[in-house]
Structures are given as C-alpha cells and as structure tokens.
Design an enzyme around this catalytic site. Structure first.
Site, mmCIF file in Angstrom:
data_model
loop_
_atom_site.group_PDB
_atom_site.id
_atom_site.type_symbol
_atom_site.label_atom_id
_atom_site.label_comp_id
_atom_site.label_asym_id
_atom_site.label_seq_id
_atom_site.Cartn_x
_atom_site.Cartn_y
_atom_site.Cartn_z
ATOM 1 N N TYR A 145 -90.039 -65.009 15.220
ATOM 2 C CA TYR A 145 -89.603 -63.748 14.597
ATOM 3 C C TYR A 145 -90.512 -62.593 15.014
ATOM 4 C CZ TYR A 145 -87.668 -60.628 11.057
ATOM 5 O OH TYR A 145 -87.048 -59.575 10.428
ATOM 6 N N HIS A 169 -60.306 -43.867 21.464
ATOM 7 C CA HIS A 169 -59.656 -44.544 22.595
ATOM 8 C C HIS A 169 -59.667 -46.064 22.496
ATOM 9 C CE1 HIS A 169 -63.863 -43.750 23.540
ATOM 10 N NE2 HIS A 169 -63.858 -44.771 24.362
ATOM 11 N N ALA A 180 -79.151 -46.075 31.903
ATOM 12 C CA ALA A 180 -78.331 -47.283 32.092
ATOM 13 C C ALA A 180 -78.223 -47.673 33.576
ATOM 14 C CB ALA A 180 -76.947 -47.063 31.494
ATOM 15 N N ASP A 217 -81.089 -41.067 29.763
ATOM 16 C CA ASP A 217 -80.222 -42.222 29.520
ATOM 17 C C ASP A 217 -80.179 -42.962 30.848
ATOM 18 O OD1 ASP A 217 -78.101 -43.976 29.416
ATOM 19 O OD2 ASP A 217 -76.782 -42.638 28.296
ATOM 20 N N PHE A 270 -72.534 -39.859 27.607
ATOM 21 C CA PHE A 270 -71.616 -40.994 27.520
ATOM 22 C C PHE A 270 -70.995 -40.970 26.122
ATOM 23 C CE2 PHE A 270 -70.668 -45.467 26.544
ATOM 24 C CZ PHE A 270 -69.685 -45.638 27.484
ATOM 25 N N ASP A 271 -69.820 -41.599 25.945
ATOM 26 C CA ASP A 271 -69.092 -41.415 24.675
ATOM 27 C C ASP A 271 -69.862 -41.871 23.436
ATOM 28 O OD1 ASP A 271 -68.681 -44.097 25.264
ATOM 29 O OD2 ASP A 271 -66.503 -44.051 25.109
ATOM 30 N N LYS A 290 -76.198 -52.871 32.119
ATOM 31 C CA LYS A 290 -75.831 -52.295 33.422
ATOM 32 C C LYS A 290 -76.867 -52.723 34.465
ATOM 33 C CE LYS A 290 -73.345 -49.631 30.525
ATOM 34 N NZ LYS A 290 -73.389 -49.771 29.072
HETATM 35 N N1 F0G Z 1 -75.164 -44.729 28.245
HETATM 36 C C1 F0G Z 1 -74.369 -44.863 29.312
HETATM 37 C C2 F0G Z 1 -74.529 -43.962 30.493
HETATM 38 C C3 F0G Z 1 -73.372 -45.862 29.315
HETATM 39 O O1 F0G Z 1 -72.583 -45.990 30.381
HETATM 40 C C4 F0G Z 1 -73.262 -46.714 28.192
HETATM 41 C C5 F0G Z 1 -72.245 -47.750 28.137
HETATM 42 C C6 F0G Z 1 -74.124 -46.531 27.095
HETATM 43 C C7 F0G Z 1 -75.071 -45.529 27.174
HETATM 44 C C8 F0G Z 1 -74.054 -47.384 25.875
HETATM 45 O O2 F0G Z 1 -74.538 -48.656 26.129
HETATM 46 O O3 F0G Z 1 -72.580 -50.194 25.856
HETATM 47 O O4 F0G Z 1 -74.916 -51.047 25.830
HETATM 48 O O5 F0G Z 1 -74.048 -49.741 23.937
HETATM 49 N N2 F0G Z 1 -71.307 -47.821 28.932
HETATM 50 C C9 F0G Z 1 -70.305 -48.856 29.023
HETATM 51 C C10 F0G Z 1 -69.302 -48.468 30.073
HETATM 52 C C11 F0G Z 1 -69.718 -49.306 27.745
HETATM 53 O O6 F0G Z 1 -68.248 -49.104 30.141
HETATM 54 O O7 F0G Z 1 -69.589 -47.566 30.862
HETATM 55 P P1 F0G Z 1 -73.979 -49.977 25.392
#
Ligand code: F0G
Length: 468
Positions: free
Chosen positions: A71, A452, A216, A214, A123-124, A257
């Site tokens: 833990y 979406h 990713a 960010d 990102f969304d 990613k």
């Molecule tokens: N930032 C970026 C640039 C992303 O592309 C994503 C996720 C996230 C943050 C959030 O990360 O999914 O681990 O919670 N993108 C995926 C996509 C879902 O399909 O591009 P997460």
C-alpha cells in the site's frame, strides 16, 4: 518511398472478425449512430483511439511480474519515479489511474473559480476538468492550425501574439498558468516546436505565470522536432524530450499513449509545496501517493514504457505508418485529410469530403458511421459532436474543423490491415453525394462538454431535391 518496416515481431495474437454489412447497418441503427456504443467484437479494425490500446513490449510484460503491491512505499513506485526523473527530468511525481485522474487532482489544487486558462488546444477531458473547477478554457491555436492544406510542420503551436495580448490585457490577472498540449490531439495530432514552447514559457514566466504541459504524446512531439525544426536534427529524441520538459513547472500525463500501457497516468511537478497540495487531493480521489489508483505492476510497466518511448526506430515506424495511411487516403481513396499528418492519427477533413452537409448535421459523425458500415472500421468524430454545448448558453458549439480521427494503436495493426481502411474510405468517398448527415436525437443535458460518448443520432432522410 516505402515507410520503415515493423522493427519488432509478434508473439501473441488475438482473433478478429466482422459482422456482415447488413448486420453493421443494423448495429448502427441500434446504437443510435454512436460508435462508442458498438461492441469491440463487432469491429474489424479499431481506430477509435491510440489510448491504452497498443501492444506492450516483452520487457513491459516481464516487468508486471516485479509489481510490488504494498500500500505504501512500494518498490514499484521507486522504479516509476526513477523513470520519470530519468526520462523527463521531473523531480516529483504522483501516479493517477489515467490522464484525467491527474487532471482532476491538479486542477482542483491549482484553479480558482473565475480563472482563465489559455492553451494551444485543450483535450476534451482537460477542458471539462478546467470548466468543472469554474475556470474558462481558452484555445489559442496558431493561425496555420485551421488550414488543413498548409504544410506548416508545427501546427500545434500556440498563438504567441494572442497569448501576450491576453496576459497583458484586462483579464491577465485571472490567468494562473498557460497550458500547452504536446502534440495537439484535438487539432490534428500536430506537434509544437521547441521554439514556440520556449517562447510560451518565457512569456508566462515574465508575467509570473506557470507553464503546464499536457505530455500524453511528448515523444512523438520530440520526434517531429528532431525531423523538422532547424538546429534540432542532430539531437536525440531523448535529449529533445528533456528540453521540452525542462520548460514545464507541471506535467500532466496519460501513460496510455506514449508510455504504451493499457492504464495509468501521473502528475509531475517541480515545486515541493504544490506537491503537498496535490497529495491531499490525490489521497481523496485516486489513492495513497505511492500507488495513486494503480497496481504496483502498472507502475512497473509505465516505468519500462517511459524508457522505451524515446526509441527512434519505433517512432520512425509509427509516424511512417500514420503518414502512409494519410497518403493512401488522399491519393487512392480520394479522401481529404489534415496535412501534414500528425503523430498518432490521420484526421479526415469531413467538411471537405461532404461540403453539402452543414455542421448542424454532423458531417464528421456521419463519416465515422459510414466508415463502420463500409468496412467495420471504427474511428472517432472530432467536430460538432465532440465540441458539445456551451456550458453557459446551452447552444451547440461548432468548431472550425469537422474532423474524423483514425488513431493508430501502437504496434497493433499491420500494413495490409491499414489497406482495408483505405478501401472502406474509398467506398464512403464514392457515395459522398448520397450522404446527408445526421440529426441529433438526444444528448445528455448533465454532460454538455462530454456528450459525444452517449449522444444518439438518426440519419437525415431527405431527398436530394428537397435538400437543395
Ligand atoms: N490529454 C490528451 C492530449 C489526451 O489525448 C488524453 C486522452 C487525455 C489528456 C486524457 O487521458 O484518457 O488517460 O484520461 N486521449 C484519449 C484519446 C482518450 O482518444 O485521444 P486519459
């Protein structure tokens, strides 16, 4: 020129099959023309996302066995933190169950209601978390970003003039930090140059603001810097990654990613005082700071994935695969795509493909459904559906581009499978004049920014004559 061949061989395989075209039509009708509601077993080639869907390396699978599931204070946390320090140069890190877990924890600790956060593009989920904290998320993409034909190699750049104007204007005091997404997923997977990142950092610092990245797809971003930025061609991707991160006060990461794992994320920072505030949030929402919602074995796999992320042979193959798909879609299928191709996906310009379908009839959502019907291929809409509704007015938001994203999972599909994608896209393009778009039938009023995932649609049924 042939794209670089796969620098790996495959030792585990998974069967795939696809229902008939007639069955696919019925599936679309049943699922309200929302590809998120289609069962993965009913998909032949799944290009919905490159997130958590790639293959892990043999070293990552082996590392799972080393997982220490204690833990607190696990050995696996130490391996993970050492990889973050070594590859990214960030001294403090907290794991989270995935990228949006890290966003949640960070924005809760760092944002006040009324704040304004400028970005090249959110990102969304990142936008949703900023808005959930009462902040306004502002996209300041460079002008080239919306020109789908411009060959400019760094369309992910933030517009520095507009950023400066904001920081020095009447709302400047409301900006706590600048957020840059590398690569810019929403805008076509386009990279940000090191020069642009550096200037954004200088602008932010000189006004006492932070720079949040960010990250990713930090390694794909670094690959493009190496390939296209003057003065960077002789440096290794590993060095360029460290230069990117050296500019950041905070990094938010979805490890699904570029760290090539099926689940996981983290928030890394430099300031020990911020770290303590993040820990408080982390313990409530994710878990104790040395596991943060993940198993010890996940932390081990992320550590290996981070080291492997800067492998230039893998990056050459991956970006080559994306570029080849883009070329074939344009030249063989007659489908316009965003150029130049980005790092993880090809983005189809659906407004260009269906100029007769207005944004209110969701041309990119229609393309995603048609591609599934044509070949059992699943992609995702990045257009008026994903843009959601304005949280204040409730009006549909219409972005500048209507795109469908064909994201390539890492080391998962072969060249001949991607040929099938091109065939299916050619089938759609051949029927373009018959395609009238979709009507939005239902979207969740409780989730205006993320509708979406669950919205339902129905095909527009008007005769060609009536629609003129
Ligand atoms: N930032 C970026 C640039 C992303 O592309 C994503 C996720 C996230 C943050 C959030 O990360 O999914 O681990 O919670 N993108 C995926 C996509 C879902 O399909 O591009 P997460």
């Amino acid at each position: 020129m042939r794209p670089p061949p796969e620098p790996y061989r495959i030792r585990a395989w998974e069967p795939i099959s696809v229902p008939s075209r007639e069955e696919r039509r019925a599936i679309l009708e049943r699922t309200g023309y929302n590809v998120f509601s289609i069962r993965a077993e009913d998909v032949l080639i799944d290009l919905l996302t490159d997130s958590g869907t790639g293959s892990m390396s043999q070293n990552q699978w082996a590392a799972l066995m080393r997982g220490d599931e204690s833990y607190a204070g696990s050995r696996s946390y130490d391996a993970f933190a050492a990889a973050v320090e070594s590859v990214l140069g960030m001294p403090h890190v907290l794991p989270a169950h995935q990228g949006r877990g890290a966003e949640h924890v960070f924005f809760r600790a760092a944002l006040e209601p009324g704040a304004i956060v400028p970005s090249n593009a959110f990102f969304d989920t990142t936008r949703a978390h900023a808005e959930l904290s009462g902040a306004r998320a502002l996209d300041l993409a460079c002008p080239e970003a919306v020109d789908t034909r411009s060959p400019y190699p760094f369309k992910g750049n933030i517009d520095l003039d507009r950023l400066e104007e904001l920081l020095d204007g009447p709302n400047g005091a409301r900006v706590p930090f600048v957020l840059v997404t590398i690569t810019n997923n929403t805008g076509g997977g386009q990279p940000v140059s090191l020069e642009n990142l550096t200037e954004a950092a200088v602008l932010a610092r000189s006004r006492d603001k932070g720079l949040v990245l960010d990250i990713a797809r930090y390694a794909e971003n670094a690959w493009f810097i190496q390939q296209h930025e003057p003065g960077q061609g002789e440096r290794s991707v590993a060095e360029i990654v460290r230069s990117e991160l050296a500019l950041a006060d905070v990094a938010l990461m979805s490890a699904k990613k570029d760290a090539s794992v099926n689940i996981g994320g983290f928030v890394a920072c430099r300031d020990p005082e911020l770290l303590e505030r993040l820990k408080t949030q982390l313990i409530i929402f994710e878990g104790f700071p040395t596991y943060g919602g993940l198993a010890g074995r996940d932390l081990e796999a992320i550590a290996v994935g981070l080291y492997e992320s800067v492998d230039e042979e893998l990056l050459a193959h991956r970006t080559g695969q994306v570029a080849e798909l883009a070329r074939c879609l344009e030249e063989e299928a007659g489908v316009p795509v965003v150029l130049p191709p980005g790092g993880h996906a090809v983005y189809v310009d659906c407004a260009g493909l269906f100029p007769h379908v207005p944004p209110a009839r969701f041309p990119a959502q229609a393309f995603a459904c048609e591609l599934y019907e044509a070949g059992g291929i699943r992609c995702v809409e990045v257009g008026s559906n994903m843009a959601g509704r304005d949280p204040e007015t409730g009006e549909n938001r219409h972005p500048l581009l209507e795109l469908a994203r064909l994201a390539i999972p890492r080391r998962t599909y072969t060249a001949s499978q991607l040929d099938l994608v091109v065939e299916a896209a050619a089938d759609v393009a051949a029927r373009r004049d018959e395609i009238k778009g979709l009507d939005l039938v239902w979207d969740d009023p409780a989730s205006p920014a993320l509708r979406h995932f669950t919205a339902r649609f129905a095909p527009v049924r008007v005769s060609a004559r009536a629609s003129r």
